[in-house]
Design a protein around this motif. Sequence first.
Motif, PDB file in Angstrom:
ATOM      1  N   ASP A  81      14.275  -3.429  31.939  1.00 18.48           N
ATOM      2  CA  ASP A  81      13.321  -2.275  31.766  1.00 18.48           C
ATOM      3  C   ASP A  81      13.677  -1.058  32.192  1.00 18.48           C
ATOM      4  N   LEU A  82      13.548  -0.295  31.271  1.00 13.26           N
ATOM      5  CA  LEU A  82      14.099   1.276  31.330  1.00 13.26           C
ATOM      6  C   LEU A  82      12.838   2.215  32.158  1.00 13.26           C
ATOM      7  N   GLY A  83      11.553   1.702  32.081  1.00 13.43           N
ATOM      8  CA  GLY A  83      10.695   2.665  32.589  1.00 13.43           C
ATOM      9  C   GLY A  83      10.582   3.992  32.306  1.00 13.43           C
ATOM     10  N   ILE A  84      10.427   4.103  30.639  1.00 15.87           N
ATOM     11  CA  ILE A  84      10.502   5.560  30.330  1.00 15.87           C
ATOM     12  C   ILE A  84       9.064   5.710  29.561  1.00 15.87           C
ATOM     13  N   ALA A  85       8.824   5.022  28.524  1.00 18.23           N
ATOM     14  CA  ALA A  85       7.549   5.126  27.732  1.00 18.23           C
ATOM     15  C   ALA A  85       6.347   3.992  28.114  1.00 18.23           C
ATOM     16  N   PRO A  86       5.230   4.705  28.428  1.00 17.65           N
ATOM     17  CA  PRO A  86       4.276   4.084  28.842  1.00 17.65           C
ATOM     18  C   PRO A  86       3.644   3.276  27.566  1.00 17.65           C
ATOM     19  N   ASP A  87       2.576   2.389  28.131  1.00 17.18           N
ATOM     20  CA  ASP A  87       1.807   1.504  27.109  1.00 17.18           C
ATOM     21  C   ASP A  87       0.757   2.111  26.403  1.00 17.18           C
ATOM     22  N   ASP A  88       0.708   3.444  26.316  1.00 14.85           N
ATOM     23  CA  ASP A  88      -0.579   4.091  25.632  1.00 14.85           C
ATOM     24  C   ASP A  88      -0.103   5.056  24.544  1.00 14.85           C
ATOM     25  N   LEU A  89       1.231   5.145  24.246  1.00 12.58           N
ATOM     26  CA  LEU A  89       1.779   5.918  23.329  1.00 12.58           C
ATOM     27  C   LEU A  89       0.926   5.661  22.045  1.00 12.58           C
ATOM     28  N   GLU A  90       0.720   6.999  21.365  1.00 14.45           N
ATOM     29  CA  GLU A  90       0.030   6.751  20.101  1.00 14.45           C
ATOM     30  C   GLU A  90       0.988   6.097  19.201  1.00 14.45           C
ATOM     31  N   TRP A  91       0.426   4.869  18.251  1.00 11.15           N
ATOM     32  CA  TRP A  91       1.175   4.272  17.321  1.00 11.15           C
ATOM     33  C   TRP A  91       1.524   5.437  16.173  1.00 11.15           C
ATOM     34  N   GLY A  92       2.669   5.076  15.376  1.00  5.75           N
ATOM     35  CA  GLY A  92       3.038   5.781  14.356  1.00  5.75           C
ATOM     36  C   GLY A  92       3.155   7.441  14.531  1.00  5.75           C
ATOM     37  N   LYS A  93       3.384   7.985  15.690  1.00  2.44           N
ATOM     38  CA  LYS A  93       3.510   9.225  15.747  1.00  2.44           C
ATOM     39  C   LYS A  93       4.970   9.529  16.446  1.00  2.44           C
ATOM     40  N   VAL A  94       5.487  10.783  15.808  1.00  2.60           N
ATOM     41  CA  VAL A  94       6.662  11.283  16.606  1.00  2.60           C
ATOM     42  C   VAL A  94       6.448  11.593  17.962  1.00  2.60           C
ATOM     43  N   SER A  95       7.139  11.123  18.956  1.00  4.85           N
ATOM     44  CA  SER A  95       7.027  11.682  20.293  1.00  4.85           C
ATOM     45  C   SER A  95       8.411  11.717  20.914  1.00  4.85           C
ATOM     46  N   PRO A  96       8.645  12.753  21.766  1.00  4.94           N
ATOM     47  CA  PRO A  96       9.803  12.979  22.515  1.00  4.94           C
ATOM     48  C   PRO A  96       9.980  12.024  23.490  1.00  4.94           C
ATOM     49  N   VAL A  97       8.998  11.427  24.028  1.00  6.57           N
ATOM     50  CA  VAL A  97       9.192  10.286  25.137  1.00  6.57           C
ATOM     51  C   VAL A  97       9.605   9.111  24.408  1.00  6.57           C
ATOM     52  N   ALA A  98       9.134   8.908  23.277  1.00  2.00           N
ATOM     53  CA  ALA A  98       9.381   7.580  22.465  1.00  2.00           C
ATOM     54  C   ALA A  98      11.058   7.919  22.193  1.00  2.00           C
ATOM     55  N   GLY A  99      11.291   9.069  21.759  1.00  4.62           N
ATOM     56  CA  GLY A  99      12.760   9.319  21.249  1.00  4.62           C
ATOM     57  C   GLY A  99      13.701   9.242  22.497  1.00  4.62           C
ATOM     58  N   ARG A 100      13.290   9.530  23.737  1.00  7.80           N
ATOM     59  CA  ARG A 100      14.131   9.391  24.990  1.00  7.80           C
ATOM     60  C   ARG A 100      14.276   7.865  25.253  1.00  7.80           C
ATOM     61  N   SER A 101      13.109   7.195  25.130  1.00  7.50           N
ATOM     62  CA  SER A 101      13.302   5.610  25.362  1.00  7.50           C
ATOM     63  C   SER A 101      14.461   4.940  24.209  1.00  7.50           C
ATOM     64  N   ALA A 102      14.236   5.455  23.001  1.00  9.98           N
ATOM     65  CA  ALA A 102      14.946   4.797  21.992  1.00  9.98           C
ATOM     66  C   ALA A 102      16.377   5.000  22.276  1.00  9.98           C
ATOM     67  N   VAL A 103      16.849   6.553  22.654  1.00 10.70           N
ATOM     68  CA  VAL A 103      18.144   6.760  22.880  1.00 10.70           C
ATOM     69  C   VAL A 103      18.583   6.106  24.198  1.00 10.70           C
ATOM     70  N   ALA A 104      17.817   5.948  25.251  1.00 10.09           N
ATOM     71  CA  ALA A 104      18.207   5.196  26.511  1.00 10.09           C
ATOM     72  C   ALA A 104      18.611   3.604  26.216  1.00 10.09           C
ATOM     73  N   ALA A 105      17.554   3.044  25.498  1.00 11.19           N
ATOM     74  CA  ALA A 105      17.961   1.740  24.867  1.00 11.19           C
ATOM     75  C   ALA A 105      19.080   1.460  24.616  1.00 11.19           C
ATOM     76  N   ILE A 106      19.635   2.286  23.385  1.00 15.26           N
ATOM     77  CA  ILE A 106      20.748   2.374  22.867  1.00 15.26           C
ATOM     78  C   ILE A 106      22.064   2.479  23.758  1.00 15.26           C
ATOM     79  N   GLU A 107      21.925   3.593  24.657  1.00 15.91           N
ATOM     80  CA  GLU A 107      22.998   3.820  25.583  1.00 15.91           C
ATOM     81  C   GLU A 107      23.172   2.656  26.772  1.00 15.91           C
ATOM     82  N   THR A 108      22.071   1.966  27.018  1.00 12.02           N
ATOM     83  CA  THR A 108      22.175   0.926  28.063  1.00 12.02           C
ATOM     84  C   THR A 108      22.768  -0.392  27.363  1.00 12.02           C
ATOM     85  N   ALA A 109      22.291  -0.607  26.175  1.00 15.87           N
ATOM     86  CA  ALA A 109      22.825  -1.852  25.507  1.00 15.87           C
ATOM     87  C   ALA A 109      24.414  -1.646  25.081  1.00 15.87           C
ATOM     88  N   THR A 110      24.606  -0.568  24.677  1.00 16.50           N
ATOM     89  CA  THR A 110      25.916  -0.361  24.523  1.00 16.50           C
ATOM     90  C   THR A 110      26.778  -0.575  25.822  1.00 16.50           C
TER      91      THR A 110
END
Length: 345
Positions: A81-110
């Motif tokens: 668990d990264l604890g970055i993105a909440p569960d109420d992000l709007e589906w299908g919309k570009v979001s900086p929060v979603a971007g941070r979560s996606a990048v953090a997931a890649i960094e952590t998995a790597t």
Amino acid sequence: MTDRQPPVLAVTLGDPAGIGPEITARTLADPASASIARGLAVGDAAVLRRAVGVCGLNVRVNAVGSPGEARFEPGTIDVLDLGIAPDDLEWGKVSPVAGRSAVAAIETATRIALDGEVDGIVTSPINKEAIWAAGSEHLGHTEMLGELTGAAHFDTMFVVRGLKIFFTTRHVALRKALDQLTEERVSASIRHAITALRVFGDDEPRLAVAAVNPHGGENGHFGDEEITVLRPAVERAVAEGLGAVGPIPADSVFHQGLEGRFDGVLSHFHDQGHIPAKTVDFDGTVSVTVGLPILRTSVDHGTAFDIAGTGQASHGTMAAAFGVAADFSRFTGRIRDAYGTGAAK
């Protein structure tokens, strides 16, 4: 990781507003996946729980702080668990929060792959606008992984029904791709492809080099790249003791490869390799990044914002990527030997 246990694969959720969390949830909840590897989701537990609900899955989400805390129990999906993105992000919309979560997931998995805590990573799709909005300057997934692992050179290898497909050029205009076809570049691509074939299990690899012109150019009548660029590159490879043949007309070389005459095919521009692979098996075409000191497979589709959150997304491509990673995890030693140990940055 020990040889006695099924491999552990880190599966990133991708963009939380896209279909990545849904296809990850479906894949890790599938008993067929659990029978070949232990999957550890990497992302936000809140996002994964929302995806489980959208998909109507009867599983619980177990948030952990490290791979060692994962239980891998039936009916449970473990998530780092990264604890970055909440569960109420709007589906299908570009979001900086979603971007941070996606990048953090890649960094952590790597990081955990470089540290040997998992045997490989499987990545869900990200949205480039979102990661740029979050401050990332990377063009995409693969470039980010190259920097994070310190890889000197990396390529894409498609795997479809046992055939491995490589690319001399990819994300450039077709006119530019043809301009970039030089003997030196094709020669280097042949060497990289044959190295990858050896790393991923073909001890005496047979690589076919595709032609670019109709009927292989018909001795220069339909174009001369086969004469001036491709044939000399193949001849150079053969002189170096490499198992390359060609150029072979592109309208037949992929069929011959799928029949088992070759282990791999070197295509020269994006669609030349994508079209045959996805026509033969769209869901079963898996992207593998070669040249990294870690194993990475990926789906070869986008975030599908138009259907995100509906529960309609098929997890076939993710299940295929998970399966290829489970299979290729036996080559982690070869991957490290060929491409170095890597260094997180």
